[in-house]
Scaffold this motif. Structure first.
Motif, PDB file in Angstrom:
ATOM      1  N   GLY A  36       0.834  -1.197   0.000  1.00  0.00           N
ATOM      2  CA  GLY A  36       0.000   0.000   0.000  1.00  0.00           C
ATOM      3  C   GLY A  36       0.865   1.243   0.000  1.00  0.00           C
ATOM      4  O   GLY A  36       2.008   1.212   0.457  1.00  0.00           O
ATOM      5  N   ASN A  37       0.335   2.335  -0.517  1.00  0.00           N
ATOM      6  CA  ASN A  37       1.084   3.584  -0.666  1.00  0.00           C
ATOM      7  C   ASN A  37       2.374   3.291  -1.420  1.00  0.00           C
ATOM      8  O   ASN A  37       2.332   2.822  -2.528  1.00  0.00           O
ATOM      9  CB  ASN A  37       1.326   4.258   0.672  1.00  0.00           C
ATOM     10  CG  ASN A  37       0.040   4.719   1.320  1.00  0.00           C
ATOM     11  OD1 ASN A  37      -0.955   4.933   0.661  1.00  0.00           O
ATOM     12  ND2 ASN A  37       0.048   4.849   2.625  1.00  0.00           N
ATOM     13  N   ALA A  38       3.513   3.566  -0.816  1.00  0.00           N
ATOM     14  CA  ALA A  38       4.796   3.298  -1.474  1.00  0.00           C
ATOM     15  C   ALA A  38       5.472   2.064  -0.900  1.00  0.00           C
ATOM     16  O   ALA A  38       6.618   1.785  -1.216  1.00  0.00           O
ATOM     17  CB  ALA A  38       5.704   4.508  -1.320  1.00  0.00           C
ATOM     18  N   THR A  39       4.780   1.310  -0.063  1.00  0.00           N
ATOM     19  CA  THR A  39       5.373   0.151   0.591  1.00  0.00           C
ATOM     20  C   THR A  39       5.246  -1.084  -0.295  1.00  0.00           C
ATOM     21  O   THR A  39       4.152  -1.486  -0.665  1.00  0.00           O
ATOM     22  CB  THR A  39       4.713  -0.121   1.956  1.00  0.00           C
ATOM     23  OG1 THR A  39       4.764   1.075   2.737  1.00  0.00           O
ATOM     24  CG2 THR A  39       5.428  -1.221   2.701  1.00  0.00           C
ATOM     25  N   THR A  40       6.387  -1.662  -0.640  1.00  0.00           N
ATOM     26  CA  THR A  40       6.448  -2.824  -1.506  1.00  0.00           C
ATOM     27  C   THR A  40       7.500  -3.786  -0.964  1.00  0.00           C
ATOM     28  O   THR A  40       8.529  -3.365  -0.458  1.00  0.00           O
ATOM     29  CB  THR A  40       6.843  -2.406  -2.943  1.00  0.00           C
ATOM     30  OG1 THR A  40       5.920  -1.418  -3.401  1.00  0.00           O
ATOM     31  CG2 THR A  40       6.835  -3.565  -3.897  1.00  0.00           C
ATOM     32  N   ILE A  41       7.227  -5.085  -1.065  1.00  0.00           N
ATOM     33  CA  ILE A  41       8.214  -6.101  -0.700  1.00  0.00           C
ATOM     34  C   ILE A  41       8.719  -6.721  -1.991  1.00  0.00           C
ATOM     35  O   ILE A  41       7.935  -7.233  -2.793  1.00  0.00           O
ATOM     36  CB  ILE A  41       7.605  -7.189   0.198  1.00  0.00           C
ATOM     37  CG1 ILE A  41       7.082  -6.578   1.495  1.00  0.00           C
ATOM     38  CG2 ILE A  41       8.645  -8.272   0.489  1.00  0.00           C
ATOM     39  CD1 ILE A  41       6.287  -7.544   2.345  1.00  0.00           C
ATOM     40  N   ILE A  42      10.028  -6.653  -2.183  1.00  0.00           N
ATOM     41  CA  ILE A  42      10.663  -7.225  -3.368  1.00  0.00           C
ATOM     42  C   ILE A  42      11.525  -8.392  -2.894  1.00  0.00           C
ATOM     43  O   ILE A  42      12.363  -8.229  -2.014  1.00  0.00           O
ATOM     44  CB  ILE A  42      11.546  -6.182  -4.085  1.00  0.00           C
ATOM     45  CG1 ILE A  42      10.711  -4.960  -4.466  1.00  0.00           C
ATOM     46  CG2 ILE A  42      12.241  -6.808  -5.291  1.00  0.00           C
ATOM     47  CD1 ILE A  42      11.533  -3.763  -4.874  1.00  0.00           C
ATOM     48  N   ARG A  43      11.294  -9.569  -3.475  1.00  0.00           N
ATOM     49  CA  ARG A  43      12.110 -10.752  -3.158  1.00  0.00           C
ATOM     50  C   ARG A  43      12.761 -11.236  -4.442  1.00  0.00           C
ATOM     51  O   ARG A  43      12.078 -11.484  -5.440  1.00  0.00           O
ATOM     52  CB  ARG A  43      11.247 -11.849  -2.560  1.00  0.00           C
ATOM     53  CG  ARG A  43      10.757 -11.528  -1.180  1.00  0.00           C
ATOM     54  CD  ARG A  43      10.080 -12.743  -0.541  1.00  0.00           C
ATOM     55  NE  ARG A  43       9.699 -12.438   0.823  1.00  0.00           N
ATOM     56  CZ  ARG A  43       8.443 -12.337   1.244  1.00  0.00           C
ATOM     57  NH1 ARG A  43       7.452 -12.535   0.406  1.00  0.00           N
ATOM     58  NH2 ARG A  43       8.187 -12.047   2.492  1.00  0.00           N
ATOM     59  N   TYR A  44      14.079 -11.369  -4.390  1.00  0.00           N
ATOM     60  CA  TYR A  44      14.824 -11.878  -5.549  1.00  0.00           C
ATOM     61  C   TYR A  44      15.925 -12.782  -5.036  1.00  0.00           C
ATOM     62  O   TYR A  44      16.811 -12.331  -4.302  1.00  0.00           O
ATOM     63  CB  TYR A  44      15.407 -10.734  -6.373  1.00  0.00           C
ATOM     64  CG  TYR A  44      16.114 -11.221  -7.607  1.00  0.00           C
ATOM     65  CD1 TYR A  44      15.385 -11.665  -8.703  1.00  0.00           C
ATOM     66  CD2 TYR A  44      17.490 -11.252  -7.673  1.00  0.00           C
ATOM     67  CE1 TYR A  44      16.021 -12.123  -9.841  1.00  0.00           C
ATOM     68  CE2 TYR A  44      18.136 -11.711  -8.806  1.00  0.00           C
ATOM     69  CZ  TYR A  44      17.395 -12.151  -9.888  1.00  0.00           C
ATOM     70  OH  TYR A  44      18.025 -12.618 -11.007  1.00  0.00           O
ATOM     71  N   GLY A  45      15.855 -14.046  -5.401  1.00  0.00           N
ATOM     72  CA  GLY A  45      16.820 -15.000  -4.884  1.00  0.00           C
ATOM     73  C   GLY A  45      16.724 -15.059  -3.369  1.00  0.00           C
ATOM     74  O   GLY A  45      15.661 -15.235  -2.813  1.00  0.00           O
ATOM     75  N   GLY A  46      17.812 -14.842  -2.682  1.00  0.00           N
ATOM     76  CA  GLY A  46      17.831 -14.869  -1.222  1.00  0.00           C
ATOM     77  C   GLY A  46      17.713 -13.496  -0.586  1.00  0.00           C
ATOM     78  O   GLY A  46      17.896 -13.346   0.616  1.00  0.00           O
TER      79      GLY A  46
END
Length: 57
Positions: A12-22
């Motif tokens: 939400g808003n500008a909050t994002t979870i990015i997961r790449y590899g480990g």
């Protein structure tokens, strides 16, 4: 999670979870509840209209 796998979770808003590899990256964390105010500096505040899409847990 395999190295070539990536996920993007919009909180939400500008909050994002990015997961790449480990690696997991949380951008601009804002987990205020609906109705709470955030201080933006210089006497400016913002009130959260909706709860975050996920919880901190």
């Amino acid at each position: 999670m395999p190295v070539d796998t990536a996920t993007l979770t919009f909180v939400g808003n500008a909050t994002t979870i990015i997961r790449y590899g480990g690696v997991t990256l949380l951008t601009d964390p804002n987990f205020l509840r609906r109705g709470e105010r955030a201080d933006l500096g210089h006497g400016i505040t913002s009130r959260r209209v909706k709860d975050p899409a996920i919880s901190v847990d």
